[in-house]
Design a protein around this motif. Structure first.
Motif, PDB file in Angstrom:
ATOM      1  N   GLU A   1      16.595  39.208   1.403  1.00 50.88           N
ATOM      2  CA  GLU A   1      17.789  39.466   2.218  1.00 50.88           C
ATOM      3  C   GLU A   1      17.430  40.265   3.467  1.00 50.88           C
ATOM      4  O   GLU A   1      17.936  39.984   4.554  1.00 50.88           O
ATOM      5  CB  GLU A   1      18.847  40.200   1.385  1.00 50.88           C
ATOM      6  CG  GLU A   1      20.201  40.268   2.052  1.00 50.88           C
ATOM      7  CD  GLU A   1      20.828  38.905   2.321  1.00 50.88           C
ATOM      8  OE1 GLU A   1      21.515  38.783   3.359  1.00 50.88           O
ATOM      9  OE2 GLU A   1      20.640  37.983   1.522  1.00 50.88           O
ATOM     10  N   ALA A   2      16.549  41.240   3.326  1.00 50.96           N
ATOM     11  CA  ALA A   2      16.124  42.025   4.488  1.00 50.96           C
ATOM     12  C   ALA A   2      15.407  41.140   5.497  1.00 50.96           C
ATOM     13  O   ALA A   2      15.605  41.279   6.712  1.00 50.96           O
ATOM     14  CB  ALA A   2      15.227  43.177   4.044  1.00 50.96           C
ATOM     15  N   LEU A   3      14.587  40.209   5.021  1.00 53.41           N
ATOM     16  CA  LEU A   3      13.913  39.274   5.932  1.00 53.41           C
ATOM     17  C   LEU A   3      14.924  38.381   6.640  1.00 53.41           C
ATOM     18  O   LEU A   3      14.815  38.131   7.831  1.00 53.41           O
ATOM     19  CB  LEU A   3      12.907  38.421   5.164  1.00 53.41           C
ATOM     20  CG  LEU A   3      11.552  39.062   4.907  1.00 53.41           C
ATOM     21  CD1 LEU A   3      10.756  38.247   3.906  1.00 53.41           C
ATOM     22  CD2 LEU A   3      10.778  39.202   6.206  1.00 53.41           C
ATOM     23  N   LEU A   4      15.905  37.884   5.893  1.00 50.57           N
ATOM     24  CA  LEU A   4      16.919  37.022   6.498  1.00 50.57           C
ATOM     25  C   LEU A   4      17.741  37.761   7.547  1.00 50.57           C
ATOM     26  O   LEU A   4      18.116  37.195   8.564  1.00 50.57           O
ATOM     27  CB  LEU A   4      17.837  36.461   5.415  1.00 50.57           C
ATOM     28  CG  LEU A   4      17.195  35.436   4.494  1.00 50.57           C
ATOM     29  CD1 LEU A   4      18.140  35.079   3.357  1.00 50.57           C
ATOM     30  CD2 LEU A   4      16.797  34.205   5.262  1.00 50.57           C
ATOM     31  N   ASP A   5      17.996  39.034   7.291  1.00 46.94           N
ATOM     32  CA  ASP A   5      18.767  39.850   8.242  1.00 46.94           C
ATOM     33  C   ASP A   5      17.907  40.393   9.370  1.00 46.94           C
ATOM     34  O   ASP A   5      18.411  41.106  10.237  1.00 46.94           O
ATOM     35  CB  ASP A   5      19.444  41.015   7.509  1.00 46.94           C
ATOM     36  CG  ASP A   5      20.516  40.552   6.545  1.00 46.94           C
ATOM     37  OD1 ASP A   5      21.017  39.411   6.700  1.00 46.94           O
ATOM     38  OD2 ASP A   5      20.846  41.328   5.628  1.00 46.94           O
ATOM     39  N   ARG A   6      16.606  40.088   9.322  1.00 47.94           N
ATOM     40  CA  ARG A   6      15.652  40.605  10.298  1.00 47.94           C
ATOM     41  C   ARG A   6      15.653  42.129  10.333  1.00 47.94           C
ATOM     42  O   ARG A   6      15.443  42.743  11.362  1.00 47.94           O
ATOM     43  CB  ARG A   6      15.915  40.024  11.688  1.00 47.94           C
ATOM     44  CG  ARG A   6      15.690  38.546  11.749  1.00 47.94           C
ATOM     45  CD  ARG A   6      15.943  37.951  13.097  1.00 47.94           C
ATOM     46  NE  ARG A   6      17.326  37.810  13.507  1.00 47.94           N
ATOM     47  CZ  ARG A   6      18.193  36.946  13.021  1.00 47.94           C
ATOM     48  NH1 ARG A   6      17.838  36.152  12.065  1.00 47.94           N
ATOM     49  NH2 ARG A   6      19.417  36.866  13.477  1.00 47.94           N
ATOM     50  N   ASP A   7      15.900  42.726   9.174  1.00 44.11           N
ATOM     51  CA  ASP A   7      15.872  44.184   9.043  1.00 44.11           C
ATOM     52  C   ASP A   7      14.494  44.558   8.503  1.00 44.11           C
ATOM     53  O   ASP A   7      14.300  44.741   7.302  1.00 44.11           O
ATOM     54  CB  ASP A   7      16.986  44.655   8.096  1.00 44.11           C
ATOM     55  CG  ASP A   7      17.115  46.152   8.062  1.00 44.11           C
ATOM     56  OD1 ASP A   7      16.221  46.851   8.599  1.00 44.11           O
ATOM     57  OD2 ASP A   7      18.102  46.647   7.483  1.00 44.11           O
ATOM     58  N   PHE A   8      13.525  44.656   9.410  1.00 47.93           N
ATOM     59  CA  PHE A   8      12.149  44.879   9.005  1.00 47.93           C
ATOM     60  C   PHE A   8      11.941  46.275   8.437  1.00 47.93           C
ATOM     61  O   PHE A   8      11.052  46.490   7.620  1.00 47.93           O
ATOM     62  CB  PHE A   8      11.199  44.603  10.173  1.00 47.93           C
ATOM     63  CG  PHE A   8      11.286  43.181  10.649  1.00 47.93           C
ATOM     64  CD1 PHE A   8      10.844  42.145   9.847  1.00 47.93           C
ATOM     65  CD2 PHE A   8      11.840  42.875  11.880  1.00 47.93           C
ATOM     66  CE1 PHE A   8      10.936  40.828  10.267  1.00 47.93           C
ATOM     67  CE2 PHE A   8      11.930  41.571  12.314  1.00 47.93           C
ATOM     68  CZ  PHE A   8      11.479  40.538  11.508  1.00 47.93           C
ATOM     69  N   GLY A   9      12.750  47.226   8.852  1.00 47.28           N
ATOM     70  CA  GLY A   9      12.671  48.568   8.278  1.00 47.28           C
ATOM     71  C   GLY A   9      13.047  48.559   6.808  1.00 47.28           C
ATOM     72  O   GLY A   9      12.350  49.132   5.964  1.00 47.28           O
ATOM     73  N   GLN A  10      14.154  47.906   6.476  1.00 44.79           N
ATOM     74  CA  GLN A  10      14.581  47.797   5.080  1.00 44.79           C
ATOM     75  C   GLN A  10      13.567  47.003   4.267  1.00 44.79           C
ATOM     76  O   GLN A  10      13.251  47.348   3.142  1.00 44.79           O
ATOM     77  CB  GLN A  10      15.970  47.147   4.998  1.00 44.79           C
ATOM     78  CG  GLN A  10      16.503  47.005   3.602  1.00 44.79           C
ATOM     79  CD  GLN A  10      16.781  48.344   2.923  1.00 44.79           C
ATOM     80  OE1 GLN A  10      16.960  49.365   3.575  1.00 44.79           O
ATOM     81  NE2 GLN A  10      16.797  48.352   1.611  1.00 44.79           N
ATOM     82  N   MET A  11      13.035  45.934   4.869  1.00 46.28           N
ATOM     83  CA  MET A  11      12.032  45.134   4.176  1.00 46.28           C
ATOM     84  C   MET A  11      10.807  45.990   3.860  1.00 46.28           C
ATOM     85  O   MET A  11      10.307  45.976   2.733  1.00 46.28           O
ATOM     86  CB  MET A  11      11.610  43.927   5.018  1.00 46.28           C
ATOM     87  CG  MET A  11      10.693  43.003   4.259  1.00 46.28           C
ATOM     88  SD  MET A  11       9.165  42.389   5.031  1.00 46.28           S
ATOM     89  CE  MET A  11       8.743  43.409   6.349  1.00 46.28           C
ATOM     90  N   CYS A  12      10.332  46.764   4.825  1.00 46.31           N
ATOM     91  CA  CYS A  12       9.165  47.621   4.596  1.00 46.31           C
ATOM     92  C   CYS A  12       9.450  48.642   3.500  1.00 46.31           C
ATOM     93  O   CYS A  12       8.608  48.887   2.631  1.00 46.31           O
ATOM     94  CB  CYS A  12       8.763  48.340   5.878  1.00 46.31           C
ATOM     95  SG  CYS A  12       7.936  47.290   7.070  1.00 46.31           S
TER      96      CYS A  12
END
Length: 162
Positions: free
Chosen positions: A53-64
């Motif tokens: 979901e973080a990748l789909l939202d382009r939220d790289f901070g959350q993904m990390c």
């Protein structure tokens, strides 16, 4: 104004005034233990709905942040993998900085080893090598059809011709 004599370790870092030795703690650990193992991210991390979901939202901070927590890695470990500084990764996770440079996005994704099925081929410099043409990613194997949201919702929006 008093000018202090700055002592440096062989690696170049400034030694604390409390450090009576000739080496920083990082160099001491290295000398004691040899080459530190390169951190890695287990494949099951990419199956996490939070990461996807973080990748789909382009939220790289959350993904990390989620990848780091699921992998039990430190920000320093993530910095080693990605080539981005620990300070930048900290600000990225906290939401005070955003990752907008496409080259840095590619650097982050390749450094972490994000499966191409989650990013799409446009965000990679090269496709990962597979041992056989029938080999599937862990995501596809885990769910049968896979949770490949990137096929229906691309990571980056289409370019505007105007």
């Amino acid at each position: 104004m008093r000018v202090q004599n700055v002592r440096r370790c062989q690696c170049g870092c400034i030694l604390s005034r409390y450090n009576r030795g000739a080496h920083c703690s990082g160099c001491i650990r290295f000398m004691r233990n040899g080459q530190p193992p390169r951190p890695d991210i287990p494949p099951h991390v990419w199956e996490s709905p939070q990461v996807q979901e973080a990748l789909l939202d382009r939220d790289f901070g959350q993904m990390c942040l989620v990848v780091r927590q699921l992998s039990s890695l430190r920000q320093d470990d993530m910095a080693v993998l990605t080539g981005l500084s620990q300070a930048f990764l900290s600000m990225l996770e906290a939401g005070t900085r955003r990752l907008t440079n496409v080259d840095k996005v590619v650097q982050l994704l390749e450094g972490l080893g994000v499966p191409i099925e989650l990013t799409g081929p446009m965000l990679r410099t090269s496709a990962p090598e597979r041992t056989s043409p029938n080999q599937q990613s862990p995501l596809v194997r885990a769910n049968g059809c896979g949770t490949l949201h990137s096929a229906t919702r691309p990571l980056l929006p289409p370019m505007d011709d105007s």
